[in-house]
Enzyme design. Sequence first.
Site, short mmCIF file in Angstrom:
data_model
loop_
_atom_site.label_atom_id
_atom_site.label_comp_id
_atom_site.label_asym_id
_atom_site.label_seq_id
_atom_site.Cartn_x
_atom_site.Cartn_y
_atom_site.Cartn_z
N SER A 42 0.83 -1.22 0.00
CA SER A 42 0.00 0.00 0.00
C SER A 42 0.86 1.26 0.00
O SER A 42 0.53 2.24 -0.69
CB SER A 42 -0.97 0.00 1.18
OG SER A 42 -0.32 -0.30 2.39
N HIS A 58 -1.86 -9.00 1.82
CA HIS A 58 -1.58 -7.74 2.52
C HIS A 58 -2.76 -7.48 3.48
O HIS A 58 -3.08 -8.32 4.30
CB HIS A 58 -1.37 -6.65 1.46
CG HIS A 58 -0.84 -5.34 1.96
ND1 HIS A 58 -0.24 -5.18 3.18
CD2 HIS A 58 -0.82 -4.09 1.38
CE1 HIS A 58 0.12 -3.90 3.35
NE2 HIS A 58 -0.22 -3.23 2.27
N HIS A 92 5.70 -12.80 7.39
CA HIS A 92 5.89 -11.40 6.99
C HIS A 92 7.08 -11.29 6.06
O HIS A 92 8.04 -12.07 6.19
CB HIS A 92 6.12 -10.49 8.22
CG HIS A 92 5.84 -9.06 7.93
ND1 HIS A 92 6.79 -8.22 7.40
CD2 HIS A 92 4.69 -8.34 8.04
CE1 HIS A 92 6.24 -7.03 7.23
NE2 HIS A 92 4.97 -7.07 7.60
N ARG A 147 2.72 -4.92 16.77
CA ARG A 147 1.33 -4.49 16.63
C ARG A 147 0.39 -5.60 17.12
O ARG A 147 -0.67 -5.34 17.67
CB ARG A 147 1.03 -4.11 15.17
CG ARG A 147 1.94 -3.00 14.65
CD ARG A 147 1.79 -2.79 13.15
NE ARG A 147 2.16 -3.97 12.39
CZ ARG A 147 2.02 -4.09 11.07
NH1 ARG A 147 1.52 -3.09 10.37
NH2 ARG A 147 2.38 -5.19 10.46
N ASP A 198 -2.43 -8.63 11.50
CA ASP A 198 -3.77 -9.07 11.11
C ASP A 198 -4.26 -10.28 11.90
O ASP A 198 -5.44 -10.60 11.87
CB ASP A 198 -3.78 -9.39 9.61
CG ASP A 198 -3.40 -8.18 8.78
OD1 ASP A 198 -3.90 -7.09 9.08
OD2 ASP A 198 -2.59 -8.31 7.85
#
Length: 440
Positions: free
Chosen positions: A242, A272, A319, A328, A374
């Site tokens: 992105s 993604h 990743h 995160r 995610d």
Amino acid sequence: MSSNIKKSFADSILPHAAKVKQMVAENGSLKLGEITLAQVYSGMKGMVGMITETSKLDPEEGIRFRGYSIPELRELLPKAPGGSEPLPEGVFYLMLTGTLPTVDQVNELSAEWESRSNVPEHVFKMLDALPTYTHPMTQFSAAILAMRTESVFAHEYEKGISKKDYWDPMFEDTMNLIARLPRVAAYIYRRTYYNNEQIEPLKGADWAANFAHMMGYDGVEIYALMRLYLTIHADHEGGNVSAHATHLAGSALSDAYYSFSSAINGLAGPLHGLANQEVIRWILDLQKDLGGGLPTKEQIEQYVHRTLSEGKVVPGYGHAVLRKTDPRFAAQMEFAKKYMADDDIVNIVWRVYDVVPGILSNIKKIKNPWPNVDAHSGALLIHYGIKEYDFFTVLFGVSRSLGVLAQLTISRAMGLPIERPGSITSEWIEDKIAQSQQAV
Ligand code: HAX
């Protein structure tokens, strides 16, 4: 509109741009690495090829925004009165200007975004023309493009503008677009799942709380979650799809609307951002398969092996850069431990975390067996009733605007040029290999 942040930005970026120009002029031949054949065939992984000032990703430690880690941001960025999580306005201010904002600066930014948040009517009309089964990310991307009618940069460019002033209308577009995104995203949510019953914005609220409110969710905890969510998803250095899509489109002087729509199209891919919807789909399928309840570790193991044997990826794990548990993920786990330690889906997420890294680390080709952002985010949203998981990537997109549009504005101020890497054919490489073998 005169604003403190614009002046702070100009004061920091213009001397920085001049300093960088001189640094490149004096050190342009400095070598930053070598490119291997394997890298060229592996999506340019580990290949340094672009400048991103807003954040830097360390494979072991995770993301740092202008030098600050996620735990540091959670401690140091201003919070809403009585709030426990940072306001995303603060991370935007930090990424754009390079300095931590004061409470007043963040409050001023909230007010400025509120004043810029009016979405033109034709955007809603365009959305209403789409069938409600249109994926929310498709609606989101289309709405961003529809808002391009408002681009200050496009207007100024058409009138004629000097290169050295590009950053100014790009700043205006960035601020207007970020200000409008929660309204547009909430509109998509309400029209898709709640019979188009729209909720008017709050007056005087911060960006994240207002977004939660317009989606139909109010309360101290959901506001805290939204602030955390929109802060931690904001940026992940420049090479992710992105961010890179924004940079690439923007390098041709496409305005913020064109560039950010490109970002959303890339974020909508399941490798993604869409992984956040896929994680929940995978967990719900697992639960359905077992007739509900909390699966045992053995049952999760079997399900993971089945996913892999069907040639699919385990969503939320792995990743391209990180080689440890994503901070995160850790921040969201901490939030969940505080507010919802007994939640069923959250407990499945944690049990999956106990099982999956062990399995993936036994598969040689997988470079990172650990969870990414995610793997956890959907469970938190479902806890507060936001169960429509194909909307989750839109939330990610609203947050990602902060980093990629800050960088887009910085790129215009630094005068970064059109991006145009070289490409080669496999035949060219075969010839090259043959030549080097002959030479031996
Ligand atoms: N499950 C199964 N296989 C996996 C895997 C996983 N979670 N992660 C990597 N692999 C596989 C890859 O598919 C690849 O297989 P092939 O060689 O057969 O194609 C191999 O292991 C090597 O991959 P890698 O070098 O470790 O990882 P990449 O840099 O190529 O890909 C991905 C990184 C994130 C795309 C990958 O780990 C993946 O597909 N994960 C699952 C999807 C996901 O969670 N995506 C979100 C990532 C974070 C993000 O961007 N959020 O928005």
